[in-house]
Scaffold this motif. Structure first.
Motif, mmCIF file in Angstrom:
data_model
loop_
_atom_site.group_PDB
_atom_site.id
_atom_site.type_symbol
_atom_site.label_atom_id
_atom_site.label_comp_id
_atom_site.label_asym_id
_atom_site.label_seq_id
_atom_site.Cartn_x
_atom_site.Cartn_y
_atom_site.Cartn_z
ATOM 1 N N LEU A 36 0.836 -1.200 0.000
ATOM 2 C CA LEU A 36 0.000 0.000 0.000
ATOM 3 C C LEU A 36 0.868 1.246 0.000
ATOM 4 N N ASP A 37 0.285 2.360 -0.446
ATOM 5 C CA ASP A 37 0.960 3.648 -0.276
ATOM 6 C C ASP A 37 0.880 4.017 1.191
ATOM 7 N N ARG A 38 1.936 4.570 1.729
ATOM 8 C CA ARG A 38 1.943 4.943 3.158
ATOM 9 C C ARG A 38 0.840 5.948 3.467
ATOM 10 N N ILE A 39 0.577 6.878 2.533
ATOM 11 C CA ILE A 39 -0.432 7.918 2.753
ATOM 12 C C ILE A 39 -1.829 7.313 2.884
ATOM 13 N N GLY A 40 -2.063 6.237 2.125
ATOM 14 C CA GLY A 40 -3.403 5.637 2.151
ATOM 15 C C GLY A 40 -3.578 4.535 3.180
ATOM 16 N N LEU A 41 -2.579 4.350 4.018
ATOM 17 C CA LEU A 41 -2.581 3.253 4.977
ATOM 18 C C LEU A 41 -3.786 3.286 5.913
ATOM 19 N N TYR A 42 -4.155 4.465 6.362
ATOM 20 C CA TYR A 42 -5.198 4.579 7.396
ATOM 21 C C TYR A 42 -6.612 4.333 6.860
ATOM 22 N N ALA A 43 -6.728 4.240 5.554
ATOM 23 C CA ALA A 43 -8.037 3.889 4.995
ATOM 24 C C ALA A 43 -8.378 2.434 5.298
ATOM 25 N N TYR A 44 -7.351 1.655 5.687
ATOM 26 C CA TYR A 44 -7.556 0.237 5.969
ATOM 27 C C TYR A 44 -7.298 -0.082 7.450
ATOM 28 N N PHE A 45 -7.528 0.889 8.334
ATOM 29 C CA PHE A 45 -7.175 0.744 9.748
ATOM 30 C C PHE A 45 -7.870 -0.444 10.413
ATOM 31 N N ASP A 46 -9.034 -0.856 9.888
ATOM 32 C CA ASP A 46 -9.815 -1.937 10.505
ATOM 33 C C ASP A 46 -9.504 -3.299 9.886
ATOM 34 N N MET A 47 -8.553 -3.337 8.984
ATOM 35 C CA MET A 47 -8.227 -4.563 8.253
ATOM 36 C C MET A 47 -7.522 -5.583 9.157
#
Length: 371
Positions: A36-47
């Motif tokens: 993943l891109d580091r910037i978009g990491l938090y979009a998957y916080f519940d993964m």
């Protein structure tokens, strides 16, 4: 552990070894492992991460701590930089699979293809492409192929292929023995919840329980309720019992019964039913996925579609307390006629509720009398 938990753990771990930017370094490690891109990491916080992914992260952290080296330095010195990526190959396989379903006139080809891949690979559909970095084995490819043929050529419903489907956020085992739970029925459940939450010790009778979706969901959502699910089909009762165990619900029972034939108690707060309501004339025009696979007697009364409404409405009065409720799911053009039947049998119509498409889908009546 979920992604956010892993991130917090990694940050704390690197802090112990005096890294100047532990949060940033943790993000770099996890983003690399998850592709993943580091910037978009938090979009998957519940993964939820797989064991393989967690082990890769731990391995990087240990090397970074041992060598007091930032992630970029560690990455350059490992064989990770030479890792073969299967992303392109797997995406192409998915694309061809979706194309196959489209060519076989599957309406939601992309959705169904993604669900099949996710099921075989043991991941969620939302995280499917995040797991495309690994090779799909020949055994997995063969499973995918068989499922695609079953869905595309044989028109077997996706839910039966997967063997499980979600209803109201809960998992339910489904196969050709029972009707597939649908989103419109969640509206019926929601309305019943409103009613039951206002009662002290409610008793519920669910007629035509099928997979047990209505009974079990109400049991999970309204703990104080006691629920009895009925079905004439022994096979359906077997599936409902499996789902009861799957969802670990204690306040629900199931009984084989032809409508009220085996019901003893006559003090129910609510009778709820999603009965077979498709007229036989319409049944013959249904798409193959429904007509050729879902149980006929769960779909139609083999008549005009009103038999069960009339019977349950008339006989239901004898099993409800005064002021008790009768709630039906109805077909797209049946709300007015079902309301008339109920009014003739002594119910006050308290609500007619539309589905997500704006169609009258739920009719609720209240038995005349004191509460």
């Amino acid at each position: 552990m979920k992604l956010l938990d892993i991130l917090k753990f990694s940050e704390e771990y690197l802090k112990k070894y005096s890294f100047s930017k532990p949060r940033l370094e943790s993000e770099k490690v996890i983003a690399h492992v998850l592709k993943l891109d580091r910037i978009g990491l938090y979009a998957y916080f519940d993964m939820e991460l797989t064991e393989e992914q967690k082990n890769q992260i731990r391995s990087f952290l240990r090397v970074m701590a041992r060598d007091r080296a930032e992630f970029t330095q560690v990455l350059k010195s490992t064989s990770e930089t030479k890792e073969v990526s299967f992303q392109e190959e797997n995406r192409e396989l998915l694309r061809k699979s979706i194309e196959y379903l489209k060519n076989n006139n599957v309406i939601d080809a992309r959705l169904d293809g993604e669900y099949i891949f996710a099921h075989v690979l043991g991941v969620t559909r939302a995280t499917l492409t995040l797991n495309f970095h690994r090779k799909i084995t020949e055994e997995e490819k063969e499973k995918i192929k068989k499922m695609l043929i079953s869905r595309g050529k044989n028109k077997r419903p996706l839910q039966y292929i997967l063997g499980e489907w979600e209803f109201y956020g809960y998992p339910f085992k489904v196969d050709e023995r029972v009707l597939i739970p649908r989103a419109d029925t969640e509206i019926l459940v929601e309305q019943c919840k409103f009613i039951l939450n206002e009662q002290e010790n409610p008793k519920v009778l669910d007629i035509g329980t099928g997979s047990g979706a209505i009974s079990i969901t109400l049991g999970k959502e309204v703990k104080k309720a006691q629920i009895l699910g009925l079905d004439i089909s022994e096979d359906a009762i077997t599936v409902a019992e499996e789902n009861k165990r799957l969802n670990k619900v204690e306040n629900v029972r199931f009984l084989k019964s032809d409508i009220f034939s085996n019901v003893v108690d006559k003090d129910y707060t609510l009778i709820v039913s999603n009965p077979p309501y498709i007229p036989m004339e319409e049944y013959n025009t249904l798409m193959a996925e429904v007509k050729d696979h879902e149980p006929l007697r769960a779909l139609t009364d083999k008549g005009d579609g009103y038999y069960f409404y009339k019977t349950i409405s008339k006989e239901g009065k004898n099993y409800l307390i005064n002021g008790g409720f009768l709630a039906f799911e109805v077909g797209y053009n049946q709300a007015e006629q079902v309301s008339k039947f109920m009014e003739e049998d002594g119910y006050d119509i308290v609500a007619i509720v539309k589905d997500y498409g704006g169609i009258d889908r739920v009719v609720i009546g209240r038995k005349n009398g004191e509460k």
